[in-house]
Scaffold this active site. Structure first.
Site, short mmCIF file in Angstrom:
data_model
loop_
_atom_site.label_atom_id
_atom_site.label_comp_id
_atom_site.label_asym_id
_atom_site.label_seq_id
_atom_site.Cartn_x
_atom_site.Cartn_y
_atom_site.Cartn_z
N CYS A 25 3.94 10.94 -8.75
CA CYS A 25 4.15 10.76 -7.66
C CYS A 25 5.21 11.20 -6.64
O CYS A 25 6.20 11.03 -7.26
CB CYS A 25 3.48 9.23 -6.65
SG CYS A 25 2.33 10.31 -4.84
N CYS A 32 5.96 10.97 -2.77
CA CYS A 32 6.42 10.32 -1.75
C CYS A 32 7.15 9.71 -1.69
O CYS A 32 7.85 9.68 -0.24
CB CYS A 32 4.90 9.34 -1.55
SG CYS A 32 3.92 8.06 -2.27
N LYS A 68 -7.81 4.28 -5.82
CA LYS A 68 -6.39 3.77 -4.79
C LYS A 68 -7.01 3.91 -3.16
O LYS A 68 -7.67 5.17 -2.88
CB LYS A 68 -5.69 4.88 -4.99
CG LYS A 68 -4.25 4.02 -3.88
CD LYS A 68 -3.61 5.43 -4.61
CE LYS A 68 -1.88 4.64 -3.98
NZ LYS A 68 -1.06 5.55 -3.68
N ARG A 127 -2.67 8.69 5.09
CA ARG A 127 -3.30 8.98 3.63
C ARG A 127 -4.37 9.21 3.40
O ARG A 127 -5.21 8.88 2.72
CB ARG A 127 -2.65 8.32 2.41
CG ARG A 127 -1.36 8.03 2.77
CD ARG A 127 -0.32 7.48 1.19
NE ARG A 127 0.95 7.13 1.08
CZ ARG A 127 2.32 7.78 1.30
NH1 ARG A 127 2.79 8.73 2.52
NH2 ARG A 127 3.24 6.69 1.28
N LYS A 152 -7.09 -0.12 -7.17
CA LYS A 152 -5.97 -0.67 -6.21
C LYS A 152 -5.99 -0.74 -4.79
O LYS A 152 -6.87 1.10 -4.01
CB LYS A 152 -5.05 0.41 -6.55
CG LYS A 152 -3.60 0.70 -5.41
CD LYS A 152 -2.17 1.35 -5.97
CE LYS A 152 -1.36 1.42 -4.92
NZ LYS A 152 -0.48 2.47 -4.87
N SER A 201 1.68 -4.82 -2.86
CA SER A 201 2.62 -5.57 -2.10
C SER A 201 2.01 -6.48 -1.21
O SER A 201 2.49 -7.86 -1.02
CB SER A 201 3.27 -4.37 -1.83
OG SER A 201 2.52 -3.33 -1.03
N TYR A 221 3.50 -8.39 -9.29
CA TYR A 221 4.40 -9.22 -9.01
C TYR A 221 4.84 -10.23 -9.64
O TYR A 221 6.11 -10.46 -9.29
CB TYR A 221 4.67 -8.65 -7.21
CG TYR A 221 4.72 -7.07 -7.06
CD1 TYR A 221 5.97 -5.94 -7.08
CD2 TYR A 221 3.53 -6.84 -6.40
CE1 TYR A 221 5.59 -5.10 -6.69
CE2 TYR A 221 3.19 -5.31 -5.88
CZ TYR A 221 4.61 -5.00 -6.34
OH TYR A 221 4.23 -2.89 -5.51
#
Ligand code: PBG
Ligand code: ZN
Length: 340
Positions: A133, A135, A210, A232, A263, A290, A329
């Protein structure tokens, strides 16, 4: 006593008797279509351009941002415990590293390309996924190249993103995973991989479904990738858009994706199950993002539930919906908790 037991079971309705089927822990494990195993897990890593950095990310409990010089020491024990795969996110921190085109994304001396080479050399059995990406690298923090009016220039973005994907594949990434959500990038990347003669040895994983929303905050803190203006919503999917997600999944399968990703994960289990149905011949990945991870930590800290119990329950839900790969994670902890 034996005659009494026999007469009860013969005369009673036995269709309601389920407990026997899951009374033993092994029999309980047989009830799941898919058991969570270490090979399903991909661990996200944030790699900064400061070679000696090792800093805790405050909003992402227990997760670090590492420089190149810290990576091997951190990963060695995890690989020994059965870590099979990582997904890499570059974090440019040096002043002046960001510009309108995200030039630093495929800098040969940058953290992603350098860590792909280092990890391939050091851990020959580790499967390396490179998130693709812009970003993290653009001055405006959006996932592509912008027009003067601030909207995405899709064709310039796709050209640039497919070049970045090629640079990561050339450096040795086993898998490239574009997360930008520009239209047509899967086809563009696949064509460049074919042209370069490496399409047969690189997995193309599409972040196909996404969704935009409020669950990426801790990631954007970690990666320094918040947009400097706007949001976004014109490229990531609207949370209610199940049909749109199905179209994006079908589109990306037709454009040559090898793996479809959904996601976030737990808030979008219906989409995971749609992806499994639409892409029944493809692996389906789910990214427990996250915000989901931070939310589980916060609730566990507040005493709502036990952290390990919810790490399992949430991940098992994601598998039950249809995922065969989970980006998590919790991976380091699962390596301790799982035996295979
Ligand atoms: C960058 C990217 C993001 C995530 C993965 N790749 C952030 C975003 O779209 O803003 C989110 C991962 C997470 O929250 O854990 N395109
Ligand atoms: Zn992005």
């Amino acid at each position: 006593a034996s005659t009494a037991a026999t007469s009860v079971s013969i005369s009673g309705d036995i269709s309601s008797q389920l407990h026997g089927g899951y009374s033993h822990p092994l029999a309980r494990s047989w009830q799941a279509e898919r058991q969570l195993t270490k090979s399903m897990l991909i661990y996200p890593l944030f790699i900064s351009d400061q070679p000696d950095e090792e800093s805790l990310i405050p909003s992402l409990p227990g997760q670090y941002r590492f420089g190149l010089n810290r990576l091997v020491d951190f990963l060695t024990p995890l690989v020994a415990k059965g870590l099979k795969s990582v997904i890499l996110f570059g974090v440019p921190i040096a002043p002046g590293a960001k510009d309108a085109l995200g030039t630093a994304a495929d800098d040969p001396q940058g953290p992603v390309i350098q860590s792909i080479r280092l990890l391939r050399r050091t851990f020959p059995d580790l499967f390396i996924v490179a998130d693709v990406c812009l970003c993290e690298y653009t001055s405006h923090g959006h996932c592509g190249i912008l027009r003067d009016d601030g909207s995405l220039n899709n064709s310039l973005s796709v050209d640039r993103i497919s070049d970045v994907a090629m640079a990561y594949a050339d450096a040795g990434a086993h898998c490239v995973a574009p997360s930008d959500m520009n239209d047509g990038r899967i086809r563009a990347i696949k064509l460049k991989l074919i042209e370069a003669g490496i399409a047969h040895q690189v997995v193309l994983m599409s972040y196909a479904a996404k969704f935009s929303g409020c669950l990426y905050g801790p990631f954007r803190d970690a990666a320094g990738s918040s947009p400097s203006f706007g949001d976004r919503r014109c490229y990531q999917l609207p949370p209610g858009g199940r049909g749109l997600a199905r179209r994006a999944i079908v589109r990306d399968i037709n454009e040559g994706a090898d793996v479809i990703m959904v996601k976030p994960a737990s808030q979008y289990l219906d989409i995971i199950s749609d992806a499994k149905e639409l892409g029944k011949d493809l692996p389906v990945a789910a990214y427990q993002v996250s915000g989901e991870y931070a939310m589980i930590h916060a609730a566990a800290k507040a005493g709502v539930f036990d952290l390990k119990a919810m790490a399992f329950e949430s991940t098992e839900g994601i598998l039950r919906a249809g995922a065969t790969i989970v980006i998590s994670y919790f991976t380091p902890e699962f390596l301790d908790w799982l035996s295979n």
